[in-house]
Design an enzyme around this catalytic site. Structure first.
Site, mmCIF file in Angstrom:
data_model
loop_
_atom_site.group_PDB
_atom_site.id
_atom_site.type_symbol
_atom_site.label_atom_id
_atom_site.label_comp_id
_atom_site.label_asym_id
_atom_site.label_seq_id
_atom_site.Cartn_x
_atom_site.Cartn_y
_atom_site.Cartn_z
ATOM 1 N N LYS A 44 0.819 -1.202 0.000
ATOM 2 C CA LYS A 44 0.000 0.000 0.000
ATOM 3 C C LYS A 44 0.861 1.263 0.000
ATOM 4 O O LYS A 44 0.387 2.344 -0.320
ATOM 5 C CB LYS A 44 -0.864 0.036 1.278
ATOM 6 N N GLY A 45 2.148 1.118 0.377
ATOM 7 C CA GLY A 45 2.975 2.276 0.693
ATOM 8 C C GLY A 45 3.131 3.318 -0.391
ATOM 9 O O GLY A 45 3.401 4.478 -0.104
ATOM 10 N N GLU A 100 7.492 2.467 -6.451
ATOM 11 C CA GLU A 100 7.639 1.861 -5.116
ATOM 12 C C GLU A 100 7.900 2.960 -4.089
ATOM 13 O O GLU A 100 8.453 4.017 -4.407
ATOM 14 C CB GLU A 100 8.805 0.854 -5.182
ATOM 15 N N ASP A 101 7.534 2.704 -2.836
ATOM 16 C CA ASP A 101 7.790 3.690 -1.786
ATOM 17 C C ASP A 101 9.249 3.652 -1.332
ATOM 18 O O ASP A 101 9.921 4.667 -1.254
ATOM 19 C CB ASP A 101 6.837 3.508 -0.587
ATOM 20 N N ASP A 104 14.541 -1.339 0.456
ATOM 21 C CA ASP A 104 15.312 -1.527 1.695
ATOM 22 C C ASP A 104 16.330 -2.645 1.446
ATOM 23 O O ASP A 104 17.412 -2.398 0.927
ATOM 24 C CB ASP A 104 14.298 -1.857 2.800
ATOM 25 N N LYS A 132 17.301 2.719 0.985
ATOM 26 C CA LYS A 132 18.193 2.621 2.151
ATOM 27 C C LYS A 132 19.398 1.814 1.706
ATOM 28 O O LYS A 132 19.434 0.591 1.900
ATOM 29 C CB LYS A 132 17.498 1.828 3.266
ATOM 30 N N PHE A 153 13.825 3.477 10.657
ATOM 31 C CA PHE A 153 12.488 3.129 10.195
ATOM 32 C C PHE A 153 11.719 4.426 9.920
ATOM 33 O O PHE A 153 11.529 5.246 10.810
ATOM 34 C CB PHE A 153 11.748 2.269 11.226
ATOM 35 N N VAL A 154 11.304 4.602 8.668
ATOM 36 C CA VAL A 154 10.637 5.848 8.281
ATOM 37 C C VAL A 154 9.140 5.634 8.089
ATOM 38 O O VAL A 154 8.695 4.540 7.726
ATOM 39 C CB VAL A 154 11.255 6.461 7.000
ATOM 40 N N ASP A 160 3.867 3.297 6.496
ATOM 41 C CA ASP A 160 3.169 3.098 7.772
ATOM 42 C C ASP A 160 4.030 2.434 8.842
ATOM 43 O O ASP A 160 5.082 1.876 8.564
ATOM 44 C CB ASP A 160 1.946 2.197 7.551
ATOM 45 N N ARG A 166 0.369 6.871 7.619
ATOM 46 C CA ARG A 166 0.423 7.017 6.157
ATOM 47 C C ARG A 166 -0.004 8.416 5.725
ATOM 48 O O ARG A 166 0.378 8.896 4.673
ATOM 49 C CB ARG A 166 -0.501 5.996 5.471
HETATM 50 P P1 5GP Z 1 12.635 -4.745 1.088
HETATM 51 O O1 5GP Z 1 12.052 -6.002 0.520
HETATM 52 O O2 5GP Z 1 13.402 -3.927 0.085
HETATM 53 O O3 5GP Z 1 13.447 -5.043 2.317
HETATM 54 O O4 5GP Z 1 11.460 -3.882 1.642
HETATM 55 C C1 5GP Z 1 10.547 -3.294 0.837
HETATM 56 C C2 5GP Z 1 9.274 -2.968 1.593
HETATM 57 O O5 5GP Z 1 9.470 -2.945 3.016
HETATM 58 C C3 5GP Z 1 8.817 -1.594 1.232
HETATM 59 O O6 5GP Z 1 7.950 -1.625 0.137
HETATM 60 C C4 5GP Z 1 8.109 -1.137 2.497
HETATM 61 O O7 5GP Z 1 6.775 -1.547 2.466
HETATM 62 C C5 5GP Z 1 8.805 -1.863 3.617
HETATM 63 N N1 5GP Z 1 9.808 -1.004 4.305
HETATM 64 C C6 5GP Z 1 11.149 -1.080 4.221
HETATM 65 N N2 5GP Z 1 11.751 -0.150 4.978
HETATM 66 C C7 5GP Z 1 10.749 0.544 5.555
HETATM 67 C C8 5GP Z 1 10.725 1.673 6.468
HETATM 68 O O8 5GP Z 1 11.724 2.247 6.899
HETATM 69 N N3 5GP Z 1 9.487 2.116 6.822
HETATM 70 C C9 5GP Z 1 8.338 1.536 6.372
HETATM 71 N N4 5GP Z 1 7.189 2.071 6.814
HETATM 72 N N5 5GP Z 1 8.325 0.496 5.539
HETATM 73 C C10 5GP Z 1 9.523 0.000 5.130
#
Ligand code: 5GP
Length: 180
Positions: A44-45, A100-101, A104, A132, A153-154, A160, A166
């Protein structure tokens, strides 16, 4: 005055977000010129970013959404990615731009791109508002990036914590004591 967001420290202001999205929109518009594109927002981000970005792209486009979840209520990825909602239309032969939001570890993007490739799009590019770099576990494609953020963590502007925050207009860091 409500104090529901007192525990969030601003990292990127509303003004900075909007200025960067305008720039991204201009670049994407020029890159695609007369090529129609399909924006795929990762739910949803990315819903606020998608809404603002698509209005800054001056091209013929359509919007679709892909629901993915890997976090549950925690702040570290579980590494297990679930599809919560699939695309509504085929993307075969189309120019796809994933919106994408945040990238990470990169695991979600890696999974998503592999999934999209099986549907035979003409091209796939990635636009993420945040990255990140310090947490990356796998190399992932990023063609358009809004901002790099540190390993915190943002929340806000679509992102969210346990479903909340959000609706903040800015991106901020949730203070450690609030992460229970
Ligand atoms: P990844 O698979 O790259 O580790 O993570 C991707 C997803 O994790 C993002 O689409 C997001 O939903 C969530 N995510 C990663 N870091 C953060 C963060 O700092 N804050 C929030 N709210 N969601 C995060």
């Amino acid at each position: 005055m409500s104090n529901w967001a007192d525990n969030v420290e601003t990292l990127i202001s509303q003004k900075e977000i909007h200025a960067r999205i305008e720039q991204l929109g201009r670049t994407i518009t020029l890159d695609y010129k007369d090529d129609e594109l399909v924006l795929i927002g990762v739910l949803k981000g990315s819903f606020l970013f998608m809404a603002d970005l698509c209005r800054q792209i001056d091209n013929k486009l359509s919007c679709d959404f892909f629901g993915l979840s890997s976090y549950g209520d925690k702040t570290k990825t579980s590494g297990v990615i679930r599809i919560t909602s699939d695309l509504k239309r085929p993307i075969e032969g189309k120019n796809v731009l994933v919106v994408e939001d945040i990238v990470d570890t990169g695991l979600t993007m890696q999974y998503l791109l592999a999934n999209l490739q099986t549907r035979k799009p003409k091209s796939v590019k990635v636009c993420t508002l945040l990255e990140k770099p310090s947490r990356k576990l796998v190399e992932t494609q990023i063609d358009y990036l809004g901002f790099e953020v540190p390993d915190v963590f943002v929340v806000g502007y679509g992102l969210d914590y346990k479903g909340r925050y959000r609706n903040l207009e800015y991106i901020g860091q949730l203070k450690e004591e609030s992460l229970a």
